[in-house]
Design a protein around this motif. Structure first.
Motif, PDB file in Angstrom:
ATOM      1  N   TYR A  64       0.841  -1.209   0.000  1.00  0.00           N
ATOM      2  CA  TYR A  64       0.000   0.000   0.000  1.00  0.00           C
ATOM      3  C   TYR A  64       0.869   1.249   0.000  1.00  0.00           C
ATOM      4  O   TYR A  64       0.651   2.168  -0.792  1.00  0.00           O
ATOM      5  CB  TYR A  64      -0.918  -0.010   1.230  1.00  0.00           C
ATOM      6  CG  TYR A  64      -1.722   1.264   1.353  1.00  0.00           C
ATOM      7  CD1 TYR A  64      -2.943   1.392   0.723  1.00  0.00           C
ATOM      8  CD2 TYR A  64      -1.227   2.352   2.065  1.00  0.00           C
ATOM      9  CE1 TYR A  64      -3.656   2.567   0.802  1.00  0.00           C
ATOM     10  CE2 TYR A  64      -1.935   3.529   2.142  1.00  0.00           C
ATOM     11  CZ  TYR A  64      -3.149   3.635   1.521  1.00  0.00           C
ATOM     12  OH  TYR A  64      -3.847   4.797   1.592  1.00  0.00           O
ATOM     13  N   ALA A 118       4.007   1.605  -0.896  1.00  0.00           N
ATOM     14  CA  ALA A 118       4.780   1.731  -2.128  1.00  0.00           C
ATOM     15  C   ALA A 118       3.899   2.234  -3.268  1.00  0.00           C
ATOM     16  O   ALA A 118       4.306   3.092  -4.053  1.00  0.00           O
ATOM     17  CB  ALA A 118       5.410   0.396  -2.491  1.00  0.00           C
ATOM     18  N   LEU A 119       2.668   1.700  -3.346  1.00  0.00           N
ATOM     19  CA  LEU A 119       1.776   2.126  -4.438  1.00  0.00           C
ATOM     20  C   LEU A 119       1.428   3.600  -4.319  1.00  0.00           C
ATOM     21  O   LEU A 119       1.505   4.352  -5.294  1.00  0.00           O
ATOM     22  CB  LEU A 119       0.501   1.274  -4.435  1.00  0.00           C
ATOM     23  CG  LEU A 119      -0.526   1.664  -5.498  1.00  0.00           C
ATOM     24  CD1 LEU A 119      -0.005   1.359  -6.886  1.00  0.00           C
ATOM     25  CD2 LEU A 119      -1.850   0.945  -5.283  1.00  0.00           C
ATOM     26  N   ALA A 142       3.059   5.871  -2.797  1.00  0.00           N
ATOM     27  CA  ALA A 142       4.241   6.712  -2.972  1.00  0.00           C
ATOM     28  C   ALA A 142       4.617   6.835  -4.447  1.00  0.00           C
ATOM     29  O   ALA A 142       5.179   7.835  -4.857  1.00  0.00           O
ATOM     30  CB  ALA A 142       5.410   6.143  -2.173  1.00  0.00           C
ATOM     31  N   ALA A 143       4.291   5.799  -5.246  1.00  0.00           N
ATOM     32  CA  ALA A 143       4.711   5.815  -6.646  1.00  0.00           C
ATOM     33  C   ALA A 143       3.800   6.678  -7.511  1.00  0.00           C
ATOM     34  O   ALA A 143       4.190   7.089  -8.599  1.00  0.00           O
ATOM     35  CB  ALA A 143       4.750   4.402  -7.192  1.00  0.00           C
ATOM     36  N   LEU A 144       2.579   6.939  -7.034  1.00  0.00           N
ATOM     37  CA  LEU A 144       1.645   7.733  -7.839  1.00  0.00           C
ATOM     38  C   LEU A 144       1.791   9.203  -7.471  1.00  0.00           C
ATOM     39  O   LEU A 144       1.715   9.562  -6.297  1.00  0.00           O
ATOM     40  CB  LEU A 144       0.208   7.264  -7.584  1.00  0.00           C
ATOM     41  CG  LEU A 144      -0.101   5.863  -8.114  1.00  0.00           C
ATOM     42  CD1 LEU A 144      -1.381   5.332  -7.486  1.00  0.00           C
ATOM     43  CD2 LEU A 144      -0.251   5.889  -9.612  1.00  0.00           C
ATOM     44  N   ASP A 145       2.020  10.040  -8.476  1.00  0.00           N
ATOM     45  CA  ASP A 145       2.283  11.443  -8.189  1.00  0.00           C
ATOM     46  C   ASP A 145       1.024  12.228  -7.858  1.00  0.00           C
ATOM     47  O   ASP A 145       1.045  13.109  -7.015  1.00  0.00           O
ATOM     48  CB  ASP A 145       2.985  12.089  -9.382  1.00  0.00           C
ATOM     49  CG  ASP A 145       4.402  11.585  -9.527  1.00  0.00           C
ATOM     50  OD1 ASP A 145       5.016  11.333  -8.478  1.00  0.00           O
ATOM     51  OD2 ASP A 145       4.872  11.435 -10.658  1.00  0.00           O
TER      52      ASP A 145
END
Lengths: 221, 249
Positions: free
Chosen positions: B145, B147-148, B150-153
């Motif tokens: 959760y 990581a996901l 954090a990866a979406l701007d």
């Protein structure tokens, strides 16, 4: 229904035009499985014991390799947006894409696995159970993977992220898939494991396209 | 005009939740200390030394509470994710994001204290027991959760994608738990039994309950603190944030 078949036919045609991508995942499966005896040693007793787990873990990894591509190309060229706008429910089209993914990357594993299982000295009966467990389990991998693929659509470093999202969710499939073969070898009977695997498949068949569709709509905004 | 006592949707707006969270925060900090001090006192000084396990068992007071909270926080996250997806409220996603690090921390602490406890008790840092394994997978779900998102701007997309992941995860948690449990019983039998604990002294039970309450209050306090930071960060372009006394200063 005809829309679903059209999607399946289109994705299969696309896969046939780009054979190397499909074959890479299959060779990956074969190589990973063949590496384990080299690392562990050739004792037949040990190999027989670890074979179900290794074949299943390799199946998880190779199914995951091709997940990235499930929606990526369609997202890039705008096809996915047209699908979302079409009068056919998007969940149905997603189901078609999942089915195509399974036919290309899951079904071949079902037929490759027994050949590789012979290397591990599995009995004919155990090989049969392995095939059935993969037949029930690999669609489950494609269905759960579709959610992850939709969530990580267009994300930087999507491939590694996808594995982090999807692999923990694959745990039940791994346990019952490999467990079925082990239970059969140890004489307990595989039917219980296979039934639970089938139950998971039924659940995922119902919920996963729906969740993947919701994730796709977020990615398309 | 609506005749309900409180209009809950009023607080779904970050603008009106920010001051409310600021007002609630000190109270939950006080409650954390108020539950935490007696819990520690009970755990360290009052609870009797265990006949079998000696003093080492006292780690149970933090271990059990963190395990409970790690599971509970994931359910709360899924609850807010469901609210966020149903009503499309921005605050729900912020709350989900604010809870995730704390939940991951609890899952990690639960594994860590479990290992520390396991070494003197069972002679090993780790066993592939059903509870340990499912706690480990829960920890991975938290990491996924975080990581996901954090990866979406785009924060809105991060919230909603994370929300779907949290919901998919919460459906899977019982499936994972039972599959690991059956896998475990098939494999290793009853070499280590966690379930058949000896009857517990009342003081021990109270110590654990108070510690769980303390961590619960801590979770609320830290989530409120974090959600205030998230609100400030995401709403920094608005005039109401610019008008806040703490921003002006």
């Amino acid at each position: 229904m005809s829309a679903l078949l059209a999607i399946v036919r289109r994705d299969l045609l696309l896969a046939a035009r780009r054979k190397s991508e499909v074959l890479t995942a299959l060779f990956f499966f074969m190589i990973v499985v063949s590496l384990f005896p080299l690392g562990i040693g050739p004792e037949a007793d040990m190999l027989r014991k670890i074979a179900p787990g290794i074949l299943w873990v390799a199946a998880l990894l190779s199914a995951m390799l091709s997940l990235n591509r499930m929606f990526a190309a369609d997202h890039q060229d705008g096809t996915l947006e047209q699908m979302a706008l079409s009068p056919t429910p998007l969940a149905l089209l997603v189901g078609g894409k999942v089915l195509a993914h399974w036919l290309v990357s899951g079904l071949p594993l079902v037929f490759l696995a027994p050949v590789l299982g012979i290397q591990f000295d599995l009995s004919a009966r155990a090989l049969g159970v392995l095939m059935i467990s993969l037949l029930l389990g690999t669609p489950l991998l494609s269905l759960i993977g579709a959610i992850g693929a939709a969530l990580t659509l267009g994300v930087r470093g999507g491939g590694v992220l996808l594995s982090l999202l999807v692999l923990p969710l694959y745990v039940p499939a791994l346990i019952f898939g490999a467990g079925a073969v082990e239970a059969d070898i140890s004489g307990l009977g595989a039917s219980g494991h296979l039934a639970l695997l089938g139950a998971q498949l039924a659940l995922a068949l119902f919920f996963a396209p729906w969740a993947a569709t919701a994730a796709l709509r977020i990615a398309l905004e | 005009m609506n005749n309900r006592l409180i209009n809950w949707f009023k607080f779904a707006s970050p603008q009106s939740f920010y001051p409310l969270a600021g007002k609630m925060l000190p109270w939950f900090v006080v409650l954390t200390v108020a539950f935490g001090l007696p819990a520690l006192w009970l755990g360290f000084f009052v609870a009797p030394t265990d006949a079998v396990q000696g003093e080492g068992y006292r780690i149970i007071f933090i271990h059990v509470a963190t395990s409970w909270m790690s599971m509970f926080v994931y359910c709360v996250m899924a609850f807010w994710a469901a609210i966020g997806i149903t009503y499309n409220t921005r605050l729900s996603g912020m709350l989900t994001a604010a809870l995730a690090p704390t939940g991951a921390l609890f899952a990690f602490l639960s594994l860590w204290t479990g290992a520390l406890w396991g070494k003197p008790m069972w002679g090993t840092w780790w066993v592939w027991d059903a509870r340990l394994t499912s706690e480990l997978i829960l920890f991975f779900l938290y990491l996924g959760y975080i990581a996901l998102t954090a990866a979406l701007d785009d924060p809105r997309r991060a919230d909603r994608a994370g929300g779907i992941l949290a919901l998919v995860g919460v459906v899977n948690v019982p499936v994972i738990y039972f599959s690991v449990k059956w896998w475990n019983t098939l494999h290793q039998g009853a070499s280590v039994s966690l379930t058949k604990s000896p009857t517990m002294a009342h003081t021990m039970l109270w110590g654990m309950l108070l510690m769980a309450l303390c961590l619960w209050m801590y979770t609320i306090a830290i989530a409120l603190y974090r959600v205030r930071a998230i609100i400030l960060e995401r709403e920094r372009h608005t005039t109401w944030v610019a008008d806040l006394p703490e921003v002006k200063a």
